[in-house]
Design an enzyme around this catalytic site. Structure first.
Site, PDB file in Angstrom:
ATOM      1  N   SER A  80       0.856  -1.177   0.000  1.00 42.51           N
ATOM      2  CA  SER A  80       0.000   0.000   0.000  1.00 42.51           C
ATOM      3  C   SER A  80       0.894   1.230   0.000  1.00 42.51           C
ATOM      4  O   SER A  80       2.119   1.120   0.172  1.00 42.51           O
ATOM      5  CB  SER A  80      -0.901   0.010   1.238  1.00 42.51           C
ATOM      6  OG  SER A  80      -1.710  -1.133   1.262  1.00 42.51           O
ATOM      7  N   LEU A  81       0.298   2.398  -0.165  1.00 42.28           N
ATOM      8  CA  LEU A  81       1.064   3.639  -0.160  1.00 42.28           C
ATOM      9  C   LEU A  81       0.603   4.534   0.976  1.00 42.28           C
ATOM     10  O   LEU A  81      -0.595   4.642   1.257  1.00 42.28           O
ATOM     11  CB  LEU A  81       0.906   4.385  -1.487  1.00 42.28           C
ATOM     12  CG  LEU A  81       1.528   3.740  -2.723  1.00 42.28           C
ATOM     13  CD1 LEU A  81       1.197   4.565  -3.959  1.00 42.28           C
ATOM     14  CD2 LEU A  81       3.025   3.596  -2.567  1.00 42.28           C
ATOM     15  N   LYS A 123      -2.814   7.897 -10.195  1.00 41.42           N
ATOM     16  CA  LYS A 123      -3.281   6.798  -9.345  1.00 41.42           C
ATOM     17  C   LYS A 123      -4.655   6.364  -9.860  1.00 41.42           C
ATOM     18  O   LYS A 123      -5.670   6.973  -9.537  1.00 41.42           O
ATOM     19  CB  LYS A 123      -3.368   7.236  -7.884  1.00 41.42           C
ATOM     20  CG  LYS A 123      -3.634   6.095  -6.916  1.00 41.42           C
ATOM     21  CD  LYS A 123      -3.543   6.572  -5.476  1.00 41.42           C
ATOM     22  CE  LYS A 123      -3.726   5.399  -4.523  1.00 41.42           C
ATOM     23  NZ  LYS A 123      -5.064   4.793  -4.628  1.00 41.42           N
ATOM     24  N   TYR A 227       2.458  -0.069 -14.488  1.00 42.18           N
ATOM     25  CA  TYR A 227       3.384   0.923 -13.939  1.00 42.18           C
ATOM     26  C   TYR A 227       4.523   0.343 -13.103  1.00 42.18           C
ATOM     27  O   TYR A 227       5.383   1.083 -12.652  1.00 42.18           O
ATOM     28  CB  TYR A 227       2.608   1.924 -13.066  1.00 42.18           C
ATOM     29  CG  TYR A 227       1.655   1.269 -12.091  1.00 42.18           C
ATOM     30  CD1 TYR A 227       2.107   0.675 -10.911  1.00 42.18           C
ATOM     31  CD2 TYR A 227       0.292   1.239 -12.346  1.00 42.18           C
ATOM     32  CE1 TYR A 227       1.237   0.079 -10.033  1.00 42.18           C
ATOM     33  CE2 TYR A 227      -0.597   0.637 -11.473  1.00 42.18           C
ATOM     34  CZ  TYR A 227      -0.119   0.061 -10.305  1.00 42.18           C
ATOM     35  OH  TYR A 227      -0.982  -0.547  -9.430  1.00 42.18           O
ATOM     36  N   LYS A 291       7.077   9.013  -6.605  1.00 39.16           N
ATOM     37  CA  LYS A 291       8.078   8.006  -6.260  1.00 39.16           C
ATOM     38  C   LYS A 291       9.476   8.568  -6.475  1.00 39.16           C
ATOM     39  O   LYS A 291       9.689   9.384  -7.378  1.00 39.16           O
ATOM     40  CB  LYS A 291       7.926   6.760  -7.147  1.00 39.16           C
ATOM     41  CG  LYS A 291       6.573   6.083  -7.097  1.00 39.16           C
ATOM     42  CD  LYS A 291       6.498   4.959  -8.130  1.00 39.16           C
ATOM     43  CE  LYS A 291       5.121   4.325  -8.191  1.00 39.16           C
ATOM     44  NZ  LYS A 291       5.016   3.321  -9.273  1.00 39.16           N
ATOM     45  N   CYS A 409     -35.933  -3.095  17.997  1.00 41.30           N
ATOM     46  CA  CYS A 409     -34.956  -3.526  16.998  1.00 41.30           C
ATOM     47  C   CYS A 409     -35.641  -3.691  15.641  1.00 41.30           C
ATOM     48  O   CYS A 409     -36.652  -4.401  15.537  1.00 41.30           O
ATOM     49  CB  CYS A 409     -34.320  -4.852  17.416  1.00 41.30           C
ATOM     50  SG  CYS A 409     -33.210  -5.534  16.153  1.00 41.30           S
ATOM     51  N   CYS A 425     -29.469  -3.391  20.332  1.00 41.69           N
ATOM     52  CA  CYS A 425     -30.401  -4.500  20.528  1.00 41.69           C
ATOM     53  C   CYS A 425     -29.709  -5.504  21.446  1.00 41.69           C
ATOM     54  O   CYS A 425     -28.596  -5.960  21.147  1.00 41.69           O
ATOM     55  CB  CYS A 425     -30.748  -5.156  19.194  1.00 41.69           C
ATOM     56  SG  CYS A 425     -31.710  -6.676  19.379  1.00 41.69           S
ATOM     57  N   CYS A 431     -31.221 -12.404  17.340  1.00 39.57           N
ATOM     58  CA  CYS A 431     -31.266 -11.302  16.364  1.00 39.57           C
ATOM     59  C   CYS A 431     -30.400 -11.683  15.162  1.00 39.57           C
ATOM     60  O   CYS A 431     -29.162 -11.770  15.276  1.00 39.57           O
ATOM     61  CB  CYS A 431     -30.771 -10.007  16.997  1.00 39.57           C
ATOM     62  SG  CYS A 431     -30.918  -8.576  15.925  1.00 39.57           S
TER      63      CYS A 431
END
Length: 672
Positions: A80-81, A123, A227, A291, A409, A425, A431
């Site tokens: 990731s960046l 990007k 890229y 970069k 609920c 709830c 549920c």
């Protein structure tokens, strides 16, 4: 046959050359009729010989329905960046990088790194692709996944005509990274005749690439830009320019905007130009990427836990629009929290059609003057990839209908309980959305990591097999699953195998999977590292828990209450009886109990340039320190590197000891 095969190879080479000219270079080299004649000739020969070569352009139309996507482990991690959203963020990134380069050059005067130079790229807002080529042939294509393991989507990617099925480079294995997109003009043309128009280009591309019918993917006429070379077993580049030229020489489609500059000031100029022209592009972008170009510098700067230090994503500012608030529905989550979701009149923000927006609770609704807002004009904002939020009403008047919170609920009709600003709830055993949410959370990647499991699977098991608790999963049999709709033999076998494979989780993941209220991954990791035993943690008292860093009275009571709940105790007993064996890492060996860090709670903040924060944390733990993520009155020492922010300020306000000199830190760490 040999003559026919050679003719086929010649035709393929000719057709691929024209495909490259048309789809990658946007420079058609022959008429449609001439192209069709070549293509039809190839189809005829393939039919006559019964042979279809793997890189034949006839493979792009989409083949048989897929049964599912197999996990694919990338040869190199996809990172990731880190994000920068303004001038100050960008300059802080540049300052950190420049300091690391200066420090390296001081220590290596005979072999210094070159002055920093940069590349600015778009990007793309689509789906990340990681393509594997073995001796020139495309052999795999995968999604990013978690960066280490993705999903194999080769059949779908082959339908993208700007993706080369064969490349000139044949010396080894490479992984090529890019983005699968749908051009905006293509989206408009598709929607003009579609029975079900697509909402936006990003979802159209992502949905097509993860569709089990490759023919659907082919119909979307997707595009792809490339890229990066993420892995190469016999290939090296000196700089980013060389990498881009390699991609271009090997017939990959390159972004039309790749700008090389020699200063951070020039970077900002390019950013301004590209931001200004953003809405003129025929595809979506959600930011720009900066970069450092020199590859040796990248290697020296390295990575944090999540990001490369040599790159940063410059994210666009939030975009706002005005629309009408149509309705508010109330949804129940796995913890029982009942939250409002606003439906607004569809509006386009930056190429994305927005119809739903987040609201936190009634306090949030009243604070934004929305209590009498149904039917009123509202401001909404979409920031980066975050779900849009309502900022407030356009007018101050109470000119709309009232938003009324539910009395019971909305799912099970049970009474609601107000805790602070939130509604809950309390029907934990009956549920449906709570139970389905708990089961889906339990199986998720950061929890038990049960492969192929999804929320839809949890819903199906709840509805058809009376699965009401995570422990029920481990008592399902092949015969149970094979009876379900859309469950064939392979899918049933795979899920049973995934249950079995998940039976030895690390203790932190198991605790996170249990869904203890008011705890997240950080807290469960801390509990696992401190107790190193599920049994010991289950017997812990609040007074004991609050002595741990980052755990206050409310969290401590939540933990104790959870493990004292008979329903939770039964669930855990059944999990252990089914063979679940949470594994705890051994405590790090203590080197020196006389160390100034022994028994101390330490927080690391800012950038440490000599050893890095991860290395420093491991050394501190070996000396008996407890390394935590936030500063509180329980913190004994704060180690502050470059660009330390709010944590340093809070430490100063609390009078906590601060170590802001790395040489001093190294001396105190000694020879660990």
């Amino acid at each position: 046959m040999p003559d026919a095969l050679e003719t086929m190879k010649t035709l393929i080479e000719e057709i691929n050359k024209h495909n490259y000219a048309y789809y990658t270079l946007d420079q058609p080299s022959l008429t449609d009729a001439e192209y069709d004649a070549l293509y039809d000739k190839l189809v005829q020969l393939e039919a006559e010989t019964g042979t279809v070569l793997p890189y034949s352009p006839t493979q792009r139309v989409g083949g048989e329905l897929l049964k599912g996507f197999e996990p694919h482990r990338h040869l190199a991690r996809l990172w990731s960046l880190d994000k920068a959203q303004n001038h100050d963020d960008l300059m802080a990134w540049h300052t950190r990088a420049q300091k690391l380069v200066n420090d390296y050059n001081t220590q290596h005067p005979d072999d210094p790194l070159p002055p920093l130079s940069f590349v600015v790229e778009l990007k793309f807002d689509g789906l990340t692709l990681n393509l594997t080529y073995d001796r020139g042939e495309l052999v795999q294509a995968a999604t990013r996944g978690n960066g280490v393991v993705g999903e194999g989507i080769l059949a779908n990617v082959k339908t993208i005509r700007s993706v080369p099925l064969r490349i000139p480079y044949t010396d080894g294995i490479i992984e090529v990274q890019g983005e699968g997109i749908m051009n905006l003009s293509v989206l408009v043309a598709y929607n003009a005749t579609a029975a079900e128009p697509l909402k936006n280009a990003r979802n159209a591309a992502a949905g097509a690439l993860r569709n089990l019918n490759p023919k659907v993917t082919a119909e979307r006429k997707l595009n792809a830009y490339f890229y990066n070379i993420g892995y190469a077993d016999s290939l090296q580049f000196q700089n980013h320019q060389e990498m881009v030229e390699f991609l271009r020489d090997n017939q990959f489609k390159i972004s039309p905007f790749v700008k090389f500059v020699d200063s951070i000031d020039a970077v900002e100029e390019e950013l301004e130009k590209l931001v200004a022209m953003r809405n003129t592009l025929d595809f979506l972008i959600d930011g720009l990427v900066v970069k450092i170009t020199d590859m040796r510098t990248r290697e020296v700067l390295g990575y944090t836990d999540k990001f490369p230090r040599w790159a940063v994503a410059y994210k666009f500012e939030a975009e706002e629009a005005v629309t009408t608030l149509l309705d508010v529905s109330w949804n129940v989550g796995r913890t029982g929290k009942v939250t409002p979701l606003a439906r607004v009149e569809a509006v386009d923000i930056g190429g994305v059609t927005v119809q739903n927006c987040t609201l936190n609770n009634m306090d949030d609704i009243e604070r934004k003057n929305l209590k009498f807002g149904l039917g009123s004009l509202v401001y909404i904002r979409r920031s980066n990839d975050v779900i849009p939020e309502i900022l407030g009403k356009v007018t101050e008047e109470a000119d709309g209908s009232e938003i009324v919170p539910p009395a019971v609920c909305p799912s099970c009709g049970h009474d609601l309980e107000k805790k602070g600003p939130h509604l809950f709830c309390t029907n934990k055993v009956g549920c449906r959305p709570q139970l389905v949410g708990r089961i889906a959370h339990f199986a998720s990647r950061d929890a038990m990591d049960i492969e192929t499991f999804s929320e839809k699977t949890a819903e199906q098991l709840y509805d058809s097999l009376d699965v009401r608790d995570p422990s029920d999963l481990y008592y399902l049999t092949f015969d149970d699953l094979i009876k379900l709709e859309r469950f064939g033999t392979k899918k049933a076998e795979n899920l049973i195998a995934a249950f079995e494979k998940s039976k030895q989780p690390d203790l932190a993941s198991f605790l996170y999977a249990l869904g203890i209220p008011n705890t997240g991954k950080t807290t469960t990791k801390e509990l696992a590292e401190h107790y190193r035993s599920l049994e010991k943690l289950m017997q812990a008292e609040p007074e004991e828990l609050i002595t741990l860093p980052d755990i206050g009275g409310i969290v401590a009571e939540s933990i104790v209450g959870f493990f004292r709940d008979p329903a939770m105790q039964r669930s855990i007993e059944r999990l252990l009886a089914a063979g679940i064996q949470p594994v705890s890492e051994e405590a790090p060996a203590i080197v020196d109990e006389s160390s100034p860090f022994f028994g101390k709670t330490v927080v690391l903040t800012g950038t440490l340039t000599i050893m890095g924060r991860d290395e420093a944390a491991k050394k501190l733990e070996k000396l008996g320190a407890k390394v935590t993520g936030s500063v509180s009155k329980k913190t004994d020492i704060v180690i502050a590197g470059e660009n330390a922010g709010s944590k340093l300020t809070k430490a100063q306000e609390l009078g906590i000891r601060i170590i802001d000199n790395e040489e001093e830190l190294q001396q105190l760490l000694g020879d660990v």
